[in-house]
Structures are given as structure tokens and as C-alpha cells.
Design a protein around this motif. Structure first.
Motif, PDB file in Angstrom:
ATOM      1  N   ALA A   9       0.834  -1.210   0.000  1.00 15.43           N
ATOM      2  CA  ALA A   9       0.000   0.000   0.000  1.00 15.43           C
ATOM      3  C   ALA A   9       0.868   1.260   0.000  1.00 15.43           C
ATOM      4  N   ALA A  10       1.960   1.228   0.746  1.00 13.85           N
ATOM      5  CA  ALA A  10       2.866   2.380   0.771  1.00 13.85           C
ATOM      6  C   ALA A  10       3.511   2.600  -0.591  1.00 13.85           C
ATOM      7  N   ALA A  11       3.906   1.495  -1.244  1.00 12.09           N
ATOM      8  CA  ALA A  11       4.493   1.620  -2.586  1.00 12.09           C
ATOM      9  C   ALA A  11       3.481   2.201  -3.569  1.00 12.09           C
ATOM     10  N   GLY A  40      -7.001  -4.757  -6.983  1.00 14.75           N
ATOM     11  CA  GLY A  40      -7.907  -5.725  -6.377  1.00 14.75           C
ATOM     12  C   GLY A  40      -8.746  -6.493  -7.374  1.00 14.75           C
ATOM     13  N   ASN A  41      -8.773  -6.042  -8.632  1.00 15.65           N
ATOM     14  CA  ASN A  41      -9.604  -6.714  -9.632  1.00 15.65           C
ATOM     15  C   ASN A  41      -8.796  -7.354 -10.759  1.00 15.65           C
ATOM     16  N   ARG A  47      -5.500 -12.843  -5.912  1.00 16.40           N
ATOM     17  CA  ARG A  47      -5.218 -13.871  -4.911  1.00 16.40           C
ATOM     18  C   ARG A  47      -4.333 -13.324  -3.803  1.00 16.40           C
ATOM     19  N   ALA A  48      -3.322 -12.550  -4.175  1.00 13.84           N
ATOM     20  CA  ALA A  48      -2.436 -11.963  -3.165  1.00 13.84           C
ATOM     21  C   ALA A  48      -3.185 -10.944  -2.316  1.00 13.84           C
ATOM     22  N   MET A  49      -4.039 -10.145  -2.960  1.00 15.68           N
ATOM     23  CA  MET A  49      -4.773  -9.112  -2.235  1.00 15.68           C
ATOM     24  C   MET A  49      -5.705  -9.715  -1.186  1.00 15.68           C
ATOM     25  N   THR A  50      -6.268 -10.859  -1.480  1.00 14.19           N
ATOM     26  CA  THR A  50      -7.183 -11.508  -0.542  1.00 14.19           C
ATOM     27  C   THR A  50      -6.484 -12.554   0.310  1.00 14.19           C
ATOM     28  N   GLY A  51      -5.176 -12.726   0.088  1.00 18.48           N
ATOM     29  CA  GLY A  51      -4.415 -13.725   0.833  1.00 18.48           C
ATOM     30  C   GLY A  51      -3.357 -13.104   1.718  1.00 18.48           C
ATOM     31  N   VAL A  52      -2.114 -13.206   1.287  1.00 19.39           N
ATOM     32  CA  VAL A  52      -0.993 -12.781   2.127  1.00 19.39           C
ATOM     33  C   VAL A  52      -1.003 -11.280   2.413  1.00 19.39           C
ATOM     34  N   LEU A  53      -1.548 -10.480   1.511  1.00 20.02           N
ATOM     35  CA  LEU A  53      -1.548  -9.030   1.700  1.00 20.02           C
ATOM     36  C   LEU A  53      -2.758  -8.534   2.493  1.00 20.02           C
ATOM     37  N   ALA A  54      -3.753  -9.383   2.685  1.00 17.65           N
ATOM     38  CA  ALA A  54      -5.019  -8.958   3.279  1.00 17.65           C
ATOM     39  C   ALA A  54      -4.871  -8.356   4.680  1.00 17.65           C
ATOM     40  N   LEU A 289      -6.430   4.536   1.564  1.00 16.18           N
ATOM     41  CA  LEU A 289      -7.392   4.468   0.465  1.00 16.18           C
ATOM     42  C   LEU A 289      -7.026   3.393  -0.547  1.00 16.18           C
ATOM     43  N   PHE A 290      -5.731   3.111  -0.695  1.00 17.00           N
ATOM     44  CA  PHE A 290      -5.355   1.966  -1.528  1.00 17.00           C
ATOM     45  C   PHE A 290      -5.915   0.683  -0.911  1.00 17.00           C
ATOM     46  N   GLY A 291      -5.788   0.567   0.416  1.00 15.52           N
ATOM     47  CA  GLY A 291      -6.340  -0.613   1.082  1.00 15.52           C
ATOM     48  C   GLY A 291      -7.836  -0.732   0.909  1.00 15.52           C
ATOM     49  N   LEU A 292      -8.548   0.401   1.000  1.00 17.40           N
ATOM     50  CA  LEU A 292      -9.995   0.369   0.780  1.00 17.40           C
ATOM     51  C   LEU A 292     -10.324   0.021  -0.664  1.00 17.40           C
TER      52      LEU A 292
END
Length: 330
Positions: A9-11, A40-41, A47-54, A289-292
Motif C-alpha cells: 500500500a505504501a508503494a 484488487g480486480n 489472490r495476493a490481495m485476498t491472501g498474504v496481503l489482506a 485508500l489503496f487498502g480500501l
């Protein structure tokens, strides 16, 4: 482990800042949300967004968001707001309240699911995705309920950057009236700056102060909702005879936001410090906001978000119309 998600998210926030540097018309925070939605889409990244990065993305969208909102208070000086005059201040408050209540009522009337009505009302009436993030924590909204309002307020705010300048001269607005209209009717602070700057520095100054007056209303509205949530949780606890975790009477970050406003108003903070804090605050909100944005599932919204889109467009039209009427006042 939250670190990988926060670093990503910082990057993304730094990338948004870089793009904004080369293309100032593109608001940094809008870019951050857009990058999150895209990431996210994308099937390769989903997969990463809903997995290790979640875990990290969730932390960014909640705790980092709240820190950013606290620091946002240092942008607000009560002296600048009072300088608008009571007619403008009361008009701005009235616009926010009418848009909030009208949007919330419409969302309930169309039976939008979960907490979408109050989240859409908050985002469109106050300060876009940042306000949605603040309110979602208070009402304990699910990611699915938060995603649609974030997408809608980003879409409509981005459209405003293109639409409002086209209407500026045909509607017969002066430069200052245009700045007032933008500040009262556009959702995100960055979007306000991007829209109003074309009318010159005086219009931009008016737009930012009017916009920040709307931002100040985030605190009392969130506090009132928090009180309502507290009473609702108490009612549930009484009916079920089960202990309920009630939200605080006034969320801690709201108190911090108000303290920051008072500091900005009464303490002579050096300009260099304010500039540095403003940069930190902007990037903290960009990370959040990136996370959202990463939680937005466009395919789901396209399947089920027709009513929500209608509510968003009507709310956007409502606040733009009310704001236009307000700038006609002497």
C-alpha cells in the motif's frame, strides 16, 4: 502478518504521488483509490490481495486511516472558517445535512444492503472515501458494504473534475462563485483542488476553505452515529441478555481530530511543520485508500450495484444543485 500488505500500500501511495507530480490535475488520493481498485480486480493480483496481503491492507484501511484523519485536523483553522461569514458557514452546514439525510433516506428507500446507505451518505456529503473509511469503522461495516460506496464516490468525484469546469461559464458564475461551488459540491479535498485551480488562486482558496468546513462536520456526524450505535448495541444486549461490545461514545480518532483542529487554531505552528505534517497526512490517507480500493470487487458491484449507482448519481446531483443555489446568495 501485516507488514507485506502495508508495504504494498505504501508503494502504491508513492506511485500515486509520483504520477500526481507529473500530472497535477490527477488528485493523489483519487489515484490511490483507483490503483487499489485496479490491483484488487486484476486476476493476477487478486489472490495476493485476498491472501498474504489482506491483513496489512485491512490495517491500512482502518488504523492508518484513523491516524491520517487525526492529522487532517491540522489543515483546519477555525479562524479561516469563520472568515467565510455566517451565511456561507450556515449554508455549507445545511447543504451537508440535507445531502446526508436525503442520500441516507434514498438508500434506505431503495433497500440498499447492509450499511451502504449511511456510508454513501457520509462519502457524498462530507469528504469522499476518507469519510467512508472513518464511518465504516464506527458502524462496523463489512468490506462488501464499504466497497460499493468507495467506488461510487471515486467515480462521481472524478467525473466532477471534468463536468464542473464545463458548466462554469454557461452558468454565469464568477471565479469566486465557481470556487465556492466546487468546495461545497465536490467530494474529496484533492478533487476540489484539481477542479478549482483552473479558476485561479482566489477561487482555489475559497474552494479549499469551504471544503475544509465540510470536513469539520465529519467529527460531529460520526460522533452522533457512534451514539446511535451505542444505543443500538445496548438494545441488542438487553433483548438477548448477552453482553455486547458497545462502541465508544466518541471514537478516539474523532477526539484526536478535534484536538488537532484546536491546535491549528490556537497554537502558532511553524509553516514548515504544517507542510511536513500535510505531506505525511496525505500519504497516510493514500495508503489507507489503496487498502480500501483493493477491497472493491467490480464484478460484484456490476451485478448488484444498480440501485447503489442510482443513489450515488442522485446524491451527486443533489449536492451540486444545493451548492449552486448557495453560491447565488448575496
Amino acid at each position: 502478518m501485516w507488514l507485506p500488505g502495508v508495504l504494498v500500500a505504501a508503494a502504491a501511495a508513492l506511485l500515486a504521488g509520483t504520477v500526481h507530480t507529473f500530472f497535477p490535475a490527477l488528485p493523489l488520493l483519487t489515484l490511490a483509490v483507483a490503483f487499489g481498485i485496479v490491483a484488487g480486480n486484476l486476476p493476477v493480483a487478486r489472490r495476493a490481495m485476498t491472501g498474504v496481503l489482506a491483513p496489512g491492507l485491512s490495517l491500512a484501511a482502518s488504523r492508518i486511516m484513523r491516524i491520517g484523519i487525526v492529522l487532517l485536523g491540522l489543515k483546519l483553522s477555525l479562524v479561516d472558517i469563520l472568515g467565510l461569514g455566517w451565511v456561507t458557514i450556515l449554508g455549507t452546514v445545511l447543504i451537508v445535512m440535507l445531502t446526508f439525510v436525503g442520500t441516507y433516506w434514498l438508500g434506505r428507500a431503495l433497500r440498499l444492503p447492509g450499511r451502504q446507505p449511511i456510508l454513501i451518505a457520509t462519502g457524498f456529503s462530507i469528504c469522499g472515501a476518507s469519510a467512508i473509511g472513518a464511518m465504516s469503522g464506527v458502524v462496523k461495516a463489512k468490506d462488501a458494504d464499504t466497497a460499493t460506496p468507495i467506488a461510487l464516490v471515486t467515480l462521481c468525484g472524478t467525473l466532477a473534475i471534468a463536468v464542473l469546469p464545463v458548466l462554469w461559464h454557461p452558468l454565469g458564475l464568477t471565479d469566486l462563485q465557481f470556487g465556492h461551488w466546487v468546495g461545497a459540491g465536490v467530494h474529496d479535498v484533492g478533487q476540489v483542488v484539481a477542479t478549482a485551480q483552473i479558476a485561479g488562486p482566489a477561487a482555489l482558496a475559497v474552494a479549499v476553505v469551504v471544503k475544509l468546513t465540510r470536513v469539520l462536520l465529519l467529527a460531529p456526524i460520526v460522533a452522533v452515529v457512534a451514539v446511535g450505535e451505542r444505543r443500538r448495541e445496548s438494545g441488542i444486549s438487553t433483548v438477548t441478555d448477552a453482553p455486547a461490545t458497545r462502541p465508544p461514545l466518541v471514537p478516539l480518532f474523532v477526539g484526536g481530530f478535534l484536538v488537532a483542529v484546536l491546535v491549528r487554531t490556537f497554537v502558532p505552528v511553524p509553516g514548515t511543520v504544517l507542510i511536513g505534517v500535510d505531506t505525511v497526512q496525505t500519504y497516510l490517507l493514500a495508503i489507507a485508500l489503496f487498502g480500501l480500493g483493493a477491497a472493491v470487487n467490480l464484478s460484484s458491484i456490476l451485478r448488484t450495484g444498480g440501485k447503489a449507482l442510482l443513489v450515488g448519481l442522485i446524491s451527486w446531483t443533489l449536492i451540486a444543485t444545493l451548492s449552486f443555489a448557495a453560491v447565488q446568495l448575496p
